[in-house]
Design an enzyme around this catalytic site. Structure first.
Site, PDB file in Angstrom:
ATOM      1  N   ASP A 171       0.835  -1.202   0.000  1.00  0.00           N
ATOM      2  CA  ASP A 171       0.000   0.000   0.000  1.00  0.00           C
ATOM      3  C   ASP A 171       0.874   1.259   0.000  1.00  0.00           C
ATOM      4  O   ASP A 171       1.965   1.256   0.571  1.00  0.00           O
ATOM      5  CB  ASP A 171      -0.918  -0.023   1.239  1.00  0.00           C
ATOM      6  CG  ASP A 171      -2.085   0.924   1.096  1.00  0.00           C
ATOM      7  OD1 ASP A 171      -2.313   1.443  -0.012  1.00  0.00           O
ATOM      8  OD2 ASP A 171      -2.780   1.157   2.102  1.00  0.00           O
ATOM      9  N   GLY A 172       0.352   2.306  -0.613  1.00  0.00           N
ATOM     10  CA  GLY A 172       1.018   3.613  -0.536  1.00  0.00           C
ATOM     11  C   GLY A 172       1.582   4.107  -1.861  1.00  0.00           C
ATOM     12  O   GLY A 172       2.244   5.149  -1.895  1.00  0.00           O
ATOM     13  N   HIS A 219       2.544   3.243  -9.003  1.00  0.00           N
ATOM     14  CA  HIS A 219       2.450   1.801  -9.269  1.00  0.00           C
ATOM     15  C   HIS A 219       3.700   1.326 -10.029  1.00  0.00           C
ATOM     16  O   HIS A 219       4.231   0.260  -9.754  1.00  0.00           O
ATOM     17  CB  HIS A 219       1.187   1.478 -10.070  1.00  0.00           C
ATOM     18  CG  HIS A 219      -0.082   1.807  -9.325  1.00  0.00           C
ATOM     19  ND1 HIS A 219      -0.258   1.500  -8.008  1.00  0.00           N
ATOM     20  CD2 HIS A 219      -1.224   2.424  -9.723  1.00  0.00           C
ATOM     21  CE1 HIS A 219      -1.464   1.915  -7.611  1.00  0.00           C
ATOM     22  NE2 HIS A 219      -2.061   2.490  -8.633  1.00  0.00           N
ATOM     23  N   SER A 274     -10.350  -7.753  -5.295  1.00  0.00           N
ATOM     24  CA  SER A 274     -11.653  -7.833  -5.979  1.00  0.00           C
ATOM     25  C   SER A 274     -12.331  -6.452  -5.987  1.00  0.00           C
ATOM     26  O   SER A 274     -13.146  -6.158  -6.858  1.00  0.00           O
ATOM     27  CB  SER A 274     -12.597  -8.795  -5.251  1.00  0.00           C
ATOM     28  OG  SER A 274     -11.920  -9.913  -4.765  1.00  0.00           O
ATOM     29  N   GLU A 275     -11.969  -5.607  -4.999  1.00  0.00           N
ATOM     30  CA  GLU A 275     -12.603  -4.284  -4.869  1.00  0.00           C
ATOM     31  C   GLU A 275     -11.910  -3.218  -5.723  1.00  0.00           C
ATOM     32  O   GLU A 275     -12.455  -2.145  -5.946  1.00  0.00           O
ATOM     33  CB  GLU A 275     -12.589  -3.832  -3.392  1.00  0.00           C
ATOM     34  CG  GLU A 275     -13.484  -4.658  -2.464  1.00  0.00           C
ATOM     35  CD  GLU A 275     -12.916  -6.036  -2.121  1.00  0.00           C
ATOM     36  OE1 GLU A 275     -11.675  -6.196  -2.096  1.00  0.00           O
ATOM     37  OE2 GLU A 275     -13.718  -6.966  -1.889  1.00  0.00           O
ATOM     38  N   TRP A 326     -11.469  -2.971  -8.795  1.00  0.00           N
ATOM     39  CA  TRP A 326     -12.128  -2.649 -10.071  1.00  0.00           C
ATOM     40  C   TRP A 326     -12.856  -1.326  -9.979  1.00  0.00           C
ATOM     41  O   TRP A 326     -13.155  -0.692 -10.987  1.00  0.00           O
ATOM     42  CB  TRP A 326     -13.128  -3.744 -10.467  1.00  0.00           C
ATOM     43  CG  TRP A 326     -12.517  -5.076 -10.759  1.00  0.00           C
ATOM     44  CD1 TRP A 326     -12.592  -6.180  -9.973  1.00  0.00           C
ATOM     45  CD2 TRP A 326     -11.754  -5.457 -11.917  1.00  0.00           C
ATOM     46  NE1 TRP A 326     -11.920  -7.231 -10.565  1.00  0.00           N
ATOM     47  CE2 TRP A 326     -11.399  -6.811 -11.761  1.00  0.00           C
ATOM     48  CE3 TRP A 326     -11.336  -4.787 -13.066  1.00  0.00           C
ATOM     49  CZ2 TRP A 326     -10.645  -7.515 -12.698  1.00  0.00           C
ATOM     50  CZ3 TRP A 326     -10.580  -5.490 -14.007  1.00  0.00           C
ATOM     51  CH2 TRP A 326     -10.239  -6.827 -13.819  1.00  0.00           C
ATOM     52  N   ARG A 330     -11.785   1.422  -8.910  1.00  0.00           N
ATOM     53  CA  ARG A 330     -10.898   2.583  -9.110  1.00  0.00           C
ATOM     54  C   ARG A 330     -11.139   3.206 -10.490  1.00  0.00           C
ATOM     55  O   ARG A 330     -11.729   2.552 -11.353  1.00  0.00           O
ATOM     56  CB  ARG A 330      -9.447   2.120  -9.003  1.00  0.00           C
ATOM     57  CG  ARG A 330      -9.119   1.711  -7.602  1.00  0.00           C
ATOM     58  CD  ARG A 330      -7.645   1.585  -7.375  1.00  0.00           C
ATOM     59  NE  ARG A 330      -7.435   1.399  -5.954  1.00  0.00           N
ATOM     60  CZ  ARG A 330      -6.307   1.657  -5.315  1.00  0.00           C
ATOM     61  NH1 ARG A 330      -5.270   2.113  -5.967  1.00  0.00           N
ATOM     62  NH2 ARG A 330      -6.208   1.466  -4.016  1.00  0.00           N
ATOM     63  N   LEU A 348      11.550 -20.293  -4.541  1.00  0.00           N
ATOM     64  CA  LEU A 348      10.553 -19.386  -3.972  1.00  0.00           C
ATOM     65  C   LEU A 348       9.233 -19.577  -4.700  1.00  0.00           C
ATOM     66  O   LEU A 348       9.172 -19.526  -5.926  1.00  0.00           O
ATOM     67  CB  LEU A 348      11.007 -17.923  -4.133  1.00  0.00           C
ATOM     68  CG  LEU A 348       9.957 -16.869  -3.751  1.00  0.00           C
ATOM     69  CD1 LEU A 348       9.692 -16.868  -2.246  1.00  0.00           C
ATOM     70  CD2 LEU A 348      10.414 -15.471  -4.179  1.00  0.00           C
ATOM     71  N   ILE A 356      -6.739  -5.442   7.322  1.00  0.00           N
ATOM     72  CA  ILE A 356      -6.455  -6.676   6.581  1.00  0.00           C
ATOM     73  C   ILE A 356      -7.013  -6.570   5.154  1.00  0.00           C
ATOM     74  O   ILE A 356      -6.546  -7.247   4.240  1.00  0.00           O
ATOM     75  CB  ILE A 356      -7.085  -7.905   7.295  1.00  0.00           C
ATOM     76  CG1 ILE A 356      -6.648  -7.995   8.757  1.00  0.00           C
ATOM     77  CG2 ILE A 356      -6.805  -9.201   6.556  1.00  0.00           C
ATOM     78  CD1 ILE A 356      -5.209  -8.345   9.000  1.00  0.00           C
TER      79      ILE A 356
HETATM   80  C1  FPP Z   1      -2.015   0.040  -3.361  1.00  0.00           C
HETATM   81  O1  FPP Z   1      -1.533   1.363  -3.310  1.00  0.00           O
HETATM   82  C2  FPP Z   1      -1.414  -0.658  -4.494  1.00  0.00           C
HETATM   83  C3  FPP Z   1      -2.110  -1.326  -5.473  1.00  0.00           C
HETATM   84  C4  FPP Z   1      -3.569  -1.401  -5.504  1.00  0.00           C
HETATM   85  C5  FPP Z   1      -1.426  -1.965  -6.596  1.00  0.00           C
HETATM   86  C6  FPP Z   1      -0.142  -2.662  -6.300  1.00  0.00           C
HETATM   87  C7  FPP Z   1       0.609  -2.842  -7.564  1.00  0.00           C
HETATM   88  C8  FPP Z   1       1.954  -2.785  -7.711  1.00  0.00           C
HETATM   89  C9  FPP Z   1       2.880  -2.638  -6.604  1.00  0.00           C
HETATM   90  C10 FPP Z   1       2.575  -2.872  -9.065  1.00  0.00           C
HETATM   91  C11 FPP Z   1       2.297  -4.088  -9.858  1.00  0.00           C
HETATM   92  C12 FPP Z   1       2.547  -5.347  -9.138  1.00  0.00           C
HETATM   93  C13 FPP Z   1       2.937  -6.509  -9.739  1.00  0.00           C
HETATM   94  C14 FPP Z   1       2.991  -7.747  -8.924  1.00  0.00           C
HETATM   95  C15 FPP Z   1       3.315  -6.587 -11.146  1.00  0.00           C
HETATM   96  P1  FPP Z   1      -2.572   2.559  -3.421  1.00  0.00           P
HETATM   97  O2  FPP Z   1      -2.721   2.910  -4.860  1.00  0.00           O
HETATM   98  O3  FPP Z   1      -3.864   2.207  -2.748  1.00  0.00           O
HETATM   99  O4  FPP Z   1      -1.830   3.706  -2.651  1.00  0.00           O
HETATM  100  P2  FPP Z   1      -2.490   4.885  -1.790  1.00  0.00           P
HETATM  101  O5  FPP Z   1      -3.144   4.234  -0.586  1.00  0.00           O
HETATM  102  O6  FPP Z   1      -1.313   5.720  -1.405  1.00  0.00           O
HETATM  103  O7  FPP Z   1      -3.461   5.596  -2.666  1.00  0.00           O
END
Ligand code: FPP
Length: 266
Positions: free
Chosen positions: A30-31, A47, A76-77, A79, A81, A141, A205
């Protein structure tokens, strides 16, 4: 219930020994959005930067000998965005699989995607299947990417399969135990997560692997995912090593068990 106390110990790069390594680490990355916002960049740049942190974390697991890593890439949630962000995430998923397959083969990484993949484009489903097939024989792994995944979905799909088997008469209702249900869940062949990490400061979670998190140690860090480097990961591992895992027993019971196994030389 899978009791997954740890087994290995490993020297970290500072030479300090981490005595108790988790067998399975599960991460909510996250973040990314906030990381980008701080730099006046679009969320999607966050991202993109997050992919480097994914690479570092995989390398770290391979170096330390952690057997399973689960990354929550798309819930699942998610989508719900903005359409543009969803589309960038899908493209990023596709291109990362394409670019990293060779590296996974070199590092002994086996990729599996958990979640309902039917919602993805045929092209992405094909790419996932190809990478899974190419890396199938690797055993250093197990990398699980949770994509269009939700803990509730996982329990629900398990229940539907169980109900279908009961309906077919191959299973009786009285045979449905916790162990049986567990065997119908995603990654039933692997130990459940010992350590759960969530970056980005939130302490939730968020419908991750709900069933399997029952006895998992939870670790929350304010570090934003793109900044989560090998040092941050080592800090989480050190924190985990200092925890006493009880699985419902008392601290005294755990200590006397440890004493007995030390005396027995195991
Ligand atoms: C949450 O941060 C992150 C995601 C929903 C996407 C995670 C994806 C990646 C790290 C890149 C692709 C991954 C792979 C495995 C190829 P957020 O957007 O909710 O951040 P925020 O809370 O700061 O808005």
């Amino acid at each position: 219930m899978r009791a997954t106390s740890n087994q290995g110990s490993k020297m970290e790069s500072t030479g300090l020994e981490i005595r108790e390594l988790p067998r399975h680490v599960a991460i909510i990355m996250d973040g990314n959005g906030r990381w980008a916002k701080k730099r006046f960049l679009p969320r999607t740049a966050g991202h993109q930067a997050g992919v480097s942190a994914v690479r570092n974390t995989i390398e770290c697991c391979v170096e330390k000998g952690i057997g399973v890593l689960t990354l929550f890439a798309f819930s699942s949630e998610n989508w719900r965005r903005p359409q543009k962000e969803v589309s960038v995430l899908m493209k990023l998923f596709f291109s990362t699989l394409e670019k990293e397959t060779e590296k996974m083969l070199e590092n002994g990484v086996r990729l599996r995607v958990i979640g309902d993949r039917n919602a993805f484009s045929e092209e992405l489903q094909r790419r996932i299947a190809e990478t899974e097939r190419a890396t199938w024989g690797n055993d250093k792994l197990n990398l699980l990417i949770a994509a269009n995944y939700g803990g509730r979905w996982d329990i629900l799909q398990a229940m539907r399969h169980i109900a279908a088997d009961v309906e077919k008469g191959v299973l009786s209702a009285s045979a449905v135990t916790a162990e049986l249900l567990e065997s119908y869940l995603s990654f039933a062949d692997l130990p459940g997560p010992d350590l759960f990490i969530r970056t980005g400061g939130e302490q939730r979670i968020s419908n991750f692997t709900l069933w399997q998190l029952a006895y998992t140690e939870l670790y929350f860090t304010p570090t934003l995912w793109p900044d989560f480097d090998k040092h941050s990961f080592t800090e989480a591992l050190k924190d985990f090593a200092g925890r006493q895992r009880r699985f419902g027993l008392t601290g005294e019971q755990i200590e006397s068990r440890t004493e007995r196994s030390v005396l027995a030389g195991s």
